[in-house]
Design a protein around this motif. Structure first.
Motif, PDB file in Angstrom:
ATOM      1  N   PRO A  84       0.542  -0.936  -0.109  1.00 38.16           N
ATOM      2  CA  PRO A  84       0.191  -0.209  -0.091  1.00 38.16           C
ATOM      3  C   PRO A  84       0.899   0.902  -0.255  1.00 38.16           C
ATOM      4  N   LEU A  85       0.634   2.127  -0.860  1.00 38.96           N
ATOM      5  CA  LEU A  85       1.472   3.451  -1.096  1.00 38.96           C
ATOM      6  C   LEU A  85       0.761   4.827  -0.231  1.00 38.96           C
ATOM      7  N   ASN A  86      -0.933   4.777  -0.049  1.00 39.75           N
ATOM      8  CA  ASN A  86      -0.869   5.324   0.978  1.00 39.75           C
ATOM      9  C   ASN A  86      -2.163   5.262   2.099  1.00 39.75           C
ATOM     10  N   ASP A  87      -2.675   5.429   2.912  1.00 40.92           N
ATOM     11  CA  ASP A  87      -3.636   5.526   3.783  1.00 40.92           C
ATOM     12  C   ASP A  87      -5.326   4.994   3.505  1.00 40.92           C
ATOM     13  N   ASP A  88      -5.382   5.349   1.822  1.00 40.27           N
ATOM     14  CA  ASP A  88      -6.304   4.680   1.060  1.00 40.27           C
ATOM     15  C   ASP A  88      -6.624   3.166   0.463  1.00 40.27           C
ATOM     16  N   ALA A  89      -4.727   3.220   0.575  1.00 41.59           N
ATOM     17  CA  ALA A  89      -4.269   2.235   0.173  1.00 41.59           C
ATOM     18  C   ALA A  89      -4.373   0.518   1.124  1.00 41.59           C
ATOM     19  N   THR A  90      -3.888   1.406   2.029  1.00 38.95           N
ATOM     20  CA  THR A  90      -4.407   0.112   3.649  1.00 38.95           C
ATOM     21  C   THR A  90      -5.387  -0.118   4.161  1.00 38.95           C
ATOM     22  N   THR A  91      -6.477   1.104   3.497  1.00 37.51           N
ATOM     23  CA  THR A  91      -7.897   1.282   4.086  1.00 37.51           C
ATOM     24  C   THR A  91      -8.776  -0.585   2.303  1.00 37.51           C
ATOM     25  N   VAL A  92      -8.298  -0.677   1.083  1.00 40.26           N
ATOM     26  CA  VAL A  92      -8.668  -1.290   0.322  1.00 40.26           C
ATOM     27  C   VAL A  92      -8.439  -2.768   0.907  1.00 40.26           C
ATOM     28  N   ILE A  93      -6.532  -3.488   1.137  1.00 40.86           N
ATOM     29  CA  ILE A  93      -5.995  -3.731   1.188  1.00 40.86           C
ATOM     30  C   ILE A  93      -6.847  -4.704   2.974  1.00 40.86           C
ATOM     31  N   GLY A  94      -6.985  -3.366   3.371  1.00 44.96           N
ATOM     32  CA  GLY A  94      -7.484  -4.392   5.252  1.00 44.96           C
ATOM     33  C   GLY A  94      -6.744  -5.216   5.626  1.00 44.96           C
ATOM     34  N   ASP A  95      -7.254  -6.437   6.004  1.00 41.01           N
ATOM     35  CA  ASP A  95      -6.412  -7.587   6.694  1.00 41.01           C
ATOM     36  C   ASP A  95      -6.551  -8.463   5.601  1.00 41.01           C
ATOM     37  N   MET A  96      -6.237  -8.036   4.767  1.00 40.98           N
ATOM     38  CA  MET A  96      -6.355  -9.736   3.653  1.00 40.98           C
ATOM     39  C   MET A  96      -5.170 -10.211   3.527  1.00 40.98           C
ATOM     40  N   ASP A  97      -4.905 -11.211   2.898  1.00 44.46           N
ATOM     41  CA  ASP A  97      -3.831 -11.734   3.073  1.00 44.46           C
ATOM     42  C   ASP A  97      -3.190 -12.661   1.604  1.00 44.46           C
ATOM     43  N   LEU A  98      -2.669 -11.792   0.412  1.00 43.22           N
ATOM     44  CA  LEU A  98      -2.795 -12.055  -1.268  1.00 43.22           C
ATOM     45  C   LEU A  98      -1.395 -12.551  -0.945  1.00 43.22           C
ATOM     46  N   LYS A  99      -0.690 -12.776  -0.105  1.00 45.90           N
ATOM     47  CA  LYS A  99       1.323 -13.437  -1.020  1.00 45.90           C
ATOM     48  C   LYS A  99       1.148 -15.170  -1.210  1.00 45.90           C
ATOM     49  N   GLY A 100       1.272 -15.281  -2.120  1.00 45.64           N
ATOM     50  CA  GLY A 100       0.902 -16.676  -2.913  1.00 45.64           C
ATOM     51  C   GLY A 100       0.125 -16.643  -3.955  1.00 45.64           C
ATOM     52  N   SER A 101      -1.157 -15.705  -3.507  1.00 41.28           N
ATOM     53  CA  SER A 101      -2.283 -16.146  -4.209  1.00 41.28           C
ATOM     54  C   SER A 101      -2.176 -15.469  -5.782  1.00 41.28           C
ATOM     55  N   ASP A 102      -3.210 -16.464  -6.322  1.00 38.92           N
ATOM     56  CA  ASP A 102      -3.227 -15.912  -8.404  1.00 38.92           C
ATOM     57  C   ASP A 102      -3.540 -14.424  -8.211  1.00 38.92           C
ATOM     58  N   LEU A 103      -2.656 -13.643  -9.513  1.00 37.56           N
ATOM     59  CA  LEU A 103      -3.058 -13.452 -10.056  1.00 37.56           C
ATOM     60  C   LEU A 103      -4.268 -12.517 -10.144  1.00 37.56           C
ATOM     61  N   ASP A 104      -5.059 -13.224 -10.705  1.00 35.99           N
ATOM     62  CA  ASP A 104      -6.950 -12.798 -10.833  1.00 35.99           C
ATOM     63  C   ASP A 104      -7.210 -13.213  -9.571  1.00 35.99           C
ATOM     64  N   VAL A 105      -7.030 -13.899  -8.363  1.00 34.73           N
ATOM     65  CA  VAL A 105      -7.091 -14.186  -7.102  1.00 34.73           C
ATOM     66  C   VAL A 105      -7.266 -12.379  -6.462  1.00 34.73           C
ATOM     67  N   ALA A 106      -6.167 -11.986  -6.222  1.00 32.52           N
ATOM     68  CA  ALA A 106      -5.699 -10.920  -5.952  1.00 32.52           C
ATOM     69  C   ALA A 106      -6.428  -9.040  -6.496  1.00 32.52           C
ATOM     70  N   VAL A 107      -6.609  -9.572  -7.934  1.00 36.30           N
ATOM     71  CA  VAL A 107      -7.156  -8.731  -8.588  1.00 36.30           C
ATOM     72  C   VAL A 107      -8.936  -8.083  -7.885  1.00 36.30           C
ATOM     73  N   ASN A 108      -9.236  -9.265  -8.108  1.00 30.16           N
ATOM     74  CA  ASN A 108     -10.901  -8.835  -7.956  1.00 30.16           C
ATOM     75  C   ASN A 108     -11.168  -8.517  -6.674  1.00 30.16           C
ATOM     76  N   ALA A 109     -10.076  -9.590  -5.469  1.00 25.14           N
ATOM     77  CA  ALA A 109     -10.477  -8.928  -4.268  1.00 25.14           C
ATOM     78  C   ALA A 109      -9.762  -7.221  -3.749  1.00 25.14           C
ATOM     79  N   LEU A 110      -9.077  -6.964  -4.768  1.00 25.91           N
ATOM     80  CA  LEU A 110      -8.238  -5.778  -4.672  1.00 25.91           C
ATOM     81  C   LEU A 110     -10.253  -4.475  -4.896  1.00 25.91           C
ATOM     82  N   ILE A 111     -10.487  -4.959  -6.130  1.00 29.60           N
ATOM     83  CA  ILE A 111     -11.556  -4.043  -6.939  1.00 29.60           C
ATOM     84  C   ILE A 111     -12.330  -3.918  -6.310  1.00 29.60           C
ATOM     85  N   GLY A 112     -12.732  -5.799  -5.618  1.00 27.41           N
ATOM     86  CA  GLY A 112     -13.767  -5.097  -4.651  1.00 27.41           C
ATOM     87  C   GLY A 112     -14.280  -4.936  -3.450  1.00 27.41           C
ATOM     88  N   SER A 113     -13.191  -4.790  -2.979  1.00 30.32           N
ATOM     89  CA  SER A 113     -12.433  -4.361  -1.548  1.00 30.32           C
ATOM     90  C   SER A 113     -13.370  -2.543  -2.509  1.00 30.32           C
TER      91      SER A 113
END
Length: 502
Positions: free
Chosen positions: A104-133
Motif C-alpha cells: 500500500p502506498l497511501n492510507d486509502d490503499a491500506t484501507t482497501v487491503i485491510g486484513d487480506m493476506d494475498l501473498k501466494g494468491s493467483d494474480l486474478d484472485v488478488a485482482v478480484n479481491a482488491l477491485i471488490g474492496s
C-alpha cells in the motif's frame, strides 16, 4: 518420507538461500566429487567406479540447476503491477503470476487491503479481491469510475500481454449494474527520473508517467498540482485525447460535478444574457487555482465572455468580458496543443524585438505569459524601450504577430490610492477625452454593484488603444480583484474581468 514431505523440505531450504549460494554450492560439490573420483581411480581403475563418480557429479549439478530454476520461478519478482484510483497499490508478481508482495502506498490503499493476506494468491484472485474492496469502500463508484493499470516487466511482449489481460478483466469487474467503469492502462519501463518523482510525491511510477503524459498535452499545468488529483480527475483532463502509450476504455464520470448545462446557466444568468442571444458557446472541464472548473466561453450581443465556474459548487471564480466585432470561431480542439508545437518564449521574444527594431540591451521590465485568446494559444509580451511601452500578442504555434501596440510613457496617466481618494486626470488627458477619470470610476462601480467605500487598492491609468482613449481601472473588493477598460470618449465598458484575489 513421501514425495510431498520431500517437496516441502526442498521449498523450505531454497527459500532461505540465494542464487549465488546455489552456484557456490554446486562448484564446491563438483570440486569435492572430482577429488573423490581421482582418489578412487588411483585405488581402483575399474569402469564401475568411474561410472558411479560421474553419475554422482551429474546428480549434484542437476540438483543445483533444479533448485536455481525453482527459485527463479517461485521467489523472483518478474513483474510489478500498480493500481491507482486514489488508493495506490503495487503488487510484486512472480513468473507464474502469483503474488509475492502487496504494497500500500497511501492510507486509502491500506484501507482497501485491510486484513487480506494475498501473498501466494493467483494474480486474478488478488485482482478480484482488491477491485471488490475498492467498490465496497466507495473508491470506485458512479461518481468516480476511473482506474489506472500500470505494468512493469523487462519483457515488453509479456508486459503488453499482462496489460491487456488486466484491462479486460477489470473492465468487466467495474462494469456493474450501478455504474460503468473507465480503465486507463499502460506499460512502463524503469526510468530514474520517473522513479525519483514517484518517490518524492508518494505515488506509483504509473501515476507519475500518466501525469507526464498529461503535461505533454497541456504544459500550463504543473506536476505538483496534478499529483494531488485522482485518476478520475486526470482522466477528465485527458478528455478522450490520444495520450501516447496509454490505452483507454470507457468514459470518466463527471457526475460529481454540477455539469456543463448548469455551468452554462450560471454564466448566462451572471452576464444577464438569454440563451437565445448566444451565437457561440464552448464549455469544458479544466483544472485551475487548485480546483476543477468549467471554462465557459460564449459570444452574445457584440461581447465575448469567459467564465470559470467551480465544478463542484457552481461559484463564479473568474469572469472576463470583451467587446468583439464577431464571435470567436471554434477550432474543434479546446485543449492546448502539445508543448513541442510551440515556438517557445525565446523565439517569441526574438520576433517582437525585431518587429520593434530594438535589441536586448535596449529593453527593460520585460514580461511574457502564455494565454488563450479567441481559440488561439498566444504569448502576451510587454516591455519598455526608452520612453515607449510595447505590448504584443504572438501566436504560440505560428509566431504570427496578432497584436502590436506601443505608447509613449509620458502620455500615460496613472493614479493609485484607497477607494476614498478620487482620481483626476491631467489637463492634457481631459482635453482629449469626453469623460473624466472620476466618471469612469463611477461607471465601473455601478457595473460591479459596489460603492466607493467597499473597494480598496484603486488604480486608474489613461491609455490609448487603436487610436481610442481608454481608462484601465483595477481595484479589489472582498475576495475578488477587478479589472476594467473603459472607452474614454463614450464611457462604454470595453473589457471587464473579475478574479479570486489569491
Amino acid at each position: 518420507m513421501n514425495n510431498r514431505e520431500v517437496e516441502k523440505k526442498i521449498k523450505k531450504a531454497y527459500s532461505q538461500i540465494t542464487a549465488p549460494d546455489i552456484i557456490d554450492s554446486i562448484l564446491s560439490d563438483c570440486e569435492t566429487q572430482k577429488g573423490n573420483v581421482v582418489m578412487m581411480e588411483k585405488k581402483n581403475k575399474t569402469p564401475l567406479f568411474k561410472g558411479l563418480a560421474l553419475a554422482a557429479m551429474v546428480l549434484v549439478v542437476a540438483a543445483g540447476i533444479f533448485g536455481f530454476s525453482y527459485y527463479e520461478m517461485n521467489y523472483k519478482a518478474v513483474s510489478t503491477i500498480a493500481f491507482d484510483v486514489n488508493p495506490s497499490i503495487e503488487m510484486k508478481v512472480n513468473e507464474q503470476d502469483r503474488i509475492l508482495e502487496v504494497i500500500p502506498l497511501n492510507d486509502d490503499a491500506t484501507t482497501v487491503i485491510g486484513d487480506m493476506d494475498l501473498k501466494g494468491s493467483d494474480l486474478d484472485v488478488a485482482v478480484n479481491a482488491l477491485i471488490g474492496s475498492m467498490i465496497r469502500n466507495g473508491y470506485l463508484s458512479d461518481l468516480a469510475n476511473s482506474i489506472l493499470i500500470s505494468v512493469e516487466n523487462n519483457d515488453p511482449e509479456r508486459a503488453a500481454q499482462l496489460q491487456q489481460q488486466l484491462s479486460d478483466e477489470i473492465s468487466q469487474l467495474i462494469s456493474t449494474n450501478n455504474f460503468d467503469g473507465a480503465v486507463l492502462s499502460q506499460s512502463i519501463t524503469d526510468d530514474q527520473e520517473l522513479r525519483t518523482l514517484a518517490k518524492e510525491y508518494g505515488i506509483t511510477m504509473g501515476k507519475a508517467q500518466l501525469i507526464q503524459q498529461v503535461l505533454s498535452v497541456n504544459s500550463l499545468y504543473t506536476f505538483d498540482n496534478l499529483s494531488k488529483l485522482t485518476i478520475n480527475e486526470l482522466n477528465l483532463l485527458i478528455n478522450g485525447q490520444n495520450v501516447s502509450n496509454v490505452t483507454s476504455t470507457g468514459s470518466a464520470s463527471d457526475k460529481n460535478y454540477i455539469g456543463k448545462d448548469k455551468a452554462k446557466q450560471i454564466a448566462l444568468e451572471h452576464a444577464n444574457v438569454s440563451e437565445s442571444g448566444v451565437s457561440y458557446c464552448d464549455i469544458h472541464l479544466d483544472y485551475e487555482m487548485g480546483t476543477m472548473v468549467y471554462e465557459v466561453e460564449f459570444y452574445a450581443n457584440g461581447t465575448e465572455y469567459d467564465y470559470d465556474i467551480n465544478a463542484l459548487t457552481g461559484d463564479v471564480l473568474h469572469v472576463e468580458s470583451e467587446q468583439k466585432s464577431s464571435p470567436s470561431q471554434a477550432t474543434g480542439e479546446t485543449n492546448i496543443p502539445s508543448n513541442s508545437s510551440y515556438i517557445g518564449e525565446a523565439k517569441a521574444k526574438q520576433i517582437v524585438l525585431e518587429n520593434a527594431g530594438v535589441t536586448e540591451n535596449d529593453i527593460s521590465n520585460y514580461w511574457i505569459e502564455m494565454d488563450r485568446d479567441d481559440g488561439n494559444i498566444i504569448y502576451e509580451i510587454e516591455f519598455y524601450a526608452g520612453s515607449t511601452e510595447y505590448d504584443y500578442e504572438i501566436n504560440a504555434l505560428s509566431g504570427e504577430i496578432i497584436k502590436s501596440e506601443r505608447d509613449q510613457e509620458n502620455d500615460h496617466y496613472y493614479s493609485s490610492g484607497s477607494s476614498n481618494n478620487s482620481s483626476s486626470s491631467s489637463n492634457t488627458s481631459q482635453s482629449t477625452s469626453s469623460i473624466t477619470a472620476d466618471q469612469a470610476k463611477q461607471i465601473v462601480l455601478n457595473h460591479a454593484s459596489l460603492s466607493a467605500d467597499q473597494i480598496s487598492g484603486y488604480e486608474v491609468e489613461r491609455d490609448s488603444e487603436n487610436g481610442i482613449v481608454v481608462y484601465e481601472i483595477d481595484f479589489r473588493s472582498g475576495n475578488y480583484e477587478y479589472e476594467y477598460e473603459i472607452n474614454g470618449t463614450t464611457g462604454a465598458i470595453i473589457k471587464s474581468k473579475k478574479d479570486i484575489d489569491d
